[in-house]
Design an enzyme around this catalytic site. Structure first.
Site, mmCIF file in Angstrom:
data_model
loop_
_atom_site.group_PDB
_atom_site.id
_atom_site.type_symbol
_atom_site.label_atom_id
_atom_site.label_comp_id
_atom_site.label_asym_id
_atom_site.label_seq_id
_atom_site.Cartn_x
_atom_site.Cartn_y
_atom_site.Cartn_z
ATOM 1 N N GLY A 196 0.828 -1.197 0.000
ATOM 2 C CA GLY A 196 0.000 0.000 0.000
ATOM 3 C C GLY A 196 0.858 1.239 0.000
ATOM 4 O O GLY A 196 2.033 1.209 0.372
ATOM 5 N N GLN A 199 3.104 10.094 1.233
ATOM 6 C CA GLN A 199 4.406 9.422 1.118
ATOM 7 C C GLN A 199 5.155 9.800 -0.161
ATOM 8 O O GLN A 199 6.337 9.514 -0.297
ATOM 9 C CB GLN A 199 4.231 7.892 1.177
ATOM 10 C CG GLN A 199 3.776 7.408 2.538
ATOM 11 C CD GLN A 199 3.649 5.903 2.552
ATOM 12 O OE1 GLN A 199 2.672 5.349 2.063
ATOM 13 N NE2 GLN A 199 4.637 5.226 3.095
ATOM 14 N N CYS A 207 6.445 -0.338 6.343
ATOM 15 C CA CYS A 207 5.989 0.911 5.731
ATOM 16 C C CYS A 207 7.099 1.405 4.818
ATOM 17 O O CYS A 207 8.275 1.389 5.212
ATOM 18 C CB CYS A 207 5.700 1.937 6.828
ATOM 19 S SG CYS A 207 5.157 3.531 6.199
ATOM 20 N N LEU A 208 6.748 1.835 3.614
ATOM 21 C CA LEU A 208 7.777 2.288 2.664
ATOM 22 C C LEU A 208 8.528 3.520 3.181
ATOM 23 O O LEU A 208 9.638 3.785 2.746
ATOM 24 C CB LEU A 208 7.147 2.572 1.296
ATOM 25 C CG LEU A 208 6.646 1.340 0.525
ATOM 26 C CD1 LEU A 208 5.888 1.759 -0.732
ATOM 27 C CD2 LEU A 208 7.790 0.410 0.154
ATOM 28 N N HIS A 210 -3.724 1.118 8.118
ATOM 29 C CA HIS A 210 -2.388 1.718 8.057
ATOM 30 C C HIS A 210 -2.368 2.895 7.060
ATOM 31 O O HIS A 210 -1.886 3.977 7.388
ATOM 32 C CB HIS A 210 -1.381 0.629 7.640
ATOM 33 C CG HIS A 210 0.041 1.100 7.486
ATOM 34 N ND1 HIS A 210 1.078 0.593 8.238
ATOM 35 C CD2 HIS A 210 0.597 2.019 6.658
ATOM 36 C CE1 HIS A 210 2.207 1.199 7.879
ATOM 37 N NE2 HIS A 210 1.942 2.061 6.922
ATOM 38 N N GLU A 211 -2.928 2.675 5.872
ATOM 39 C CA GLU A 211 -2.878 3.714 4.834
ATOM 40 C C GLU A 211 -3.776 4.899 5.169
ATOM 41 O O GLU A 211 -3.397 6.045 4.938
ATOM 42 C CB GLU A 211 -3.242 3.133 3.460
ATOM 43 C CG GLU A 211 -2.347 1.996 2.966
ATOM 44 C CD GLU A 211 -0.855 2.290 3.012
ATOM 45 O OE1 GLU A 211 -0.455 3.478 2.933
ATOM 46 O OE2 GLU A 211 -0.074 1.333 3.157
ATOM 47 N N HIS A 232 -2.143 7.287 7.495
ATOM 48 C CA HIS A 232 -1.194 8.209 6.842
ATOM 49 C C HIS A 232 -1.883 9.518 6.449
ATOM 50 O O HIS A 232 -1.266 10.577 6.482
ATOM 51 C CB HIS A 232 -0.639 7.580 5.560
ATOM 52 C CG HIS A 232 0.595 6.747 5.748
ATOM 53 N ND1 HIS A 232 1.776 7.264 6.224
ATOM 54 C CD2 HIS A 232 0.837 5.434 5.495
ATOM 55 C CE1 HIS A 232 2.699 6.294 6.254
ATOM 56 N NE2 HIS A 232 2.148 5.173 5.836
#
Ligand code: CO
Length: 162
Positions: A45, A50, A88-89, A130-131, A134
């Site tokens: 995701g 990000q 997480c990226l 999670h997304e 953000h």
């Protein structure tokens, strides 16, 4: 176009994102960039902040391929909680066990501006939570215990996130 992924502790990751009001060319291009960037980063995701865009857009890889969710909202939650590992990226090589609601129902717009509702559970429900976090400037390190967070923050600031 593949964009650079913003890493913690960049303050952009702490900002609140704006709702998308209209599907402009710019928004469509952003969705495309997010799909490409997520794929290149090998993430499941990705959220718009990000890549430095403060818009309420997330991309999630479903079984049939990557899908864009615009203005996603959790409209229903189960009471059950599950613990699972997340990455997480924006935090390369960091994996944490996080508590999340087991089942969530999400309402959002798709790329054609149609309202969709999706019922999710387990890993997929976890990714949505999670997304969507953000988009409100919330990171997965905020969802662990105080002492563990302090240790992680200390390591990330001293040694960098790479
Ligand atoms: Co993330």
């Amino acid at each position: 176009m593949i964009k650079e992924i913003i890493k913690y502790p960049d303050p952009i990751l702490r900002k609140n994102c704006e709702e998308v009001k209209e599907a402009t060319e710019e928004i469509i291009k952003l969705c495309q960039d997010m799909i490409e960037t997520k794929k290149a980063g090998q993430g499941i995701g990705l959220a718009a902040p990000q890549i430095g865009e403060l818009k309420r857009i997330i991309v999630i890889r479903l079984e049939e391929g990557p899908r864009v969710f615009i203005n996603p909202k959790i409209i229903k939650k189960s009471k059950e909680i599950e613990i699972g590992e997340e990455g997480c990226l924006s935090f390369p090589k960091l994996f944490l066990k996080i508590k999340r609601t087991k089942e969530v129902e999400v309402e959002s717009l798709d790329v054609d501006g149609k309202t969709i509702q999706i019922k999710t559970e387990g890993l997929l429900a976890r990714i949505f939570q999670h997304e969507i976090d953000h988009l409100d400037g919330i990171l997965f390190i905020d969802r662990i215990g105080f002492w563990q967070r302090l240790n992680i923050k200390r390591k990330l600031t001293i040694y960098g996130s790479n």
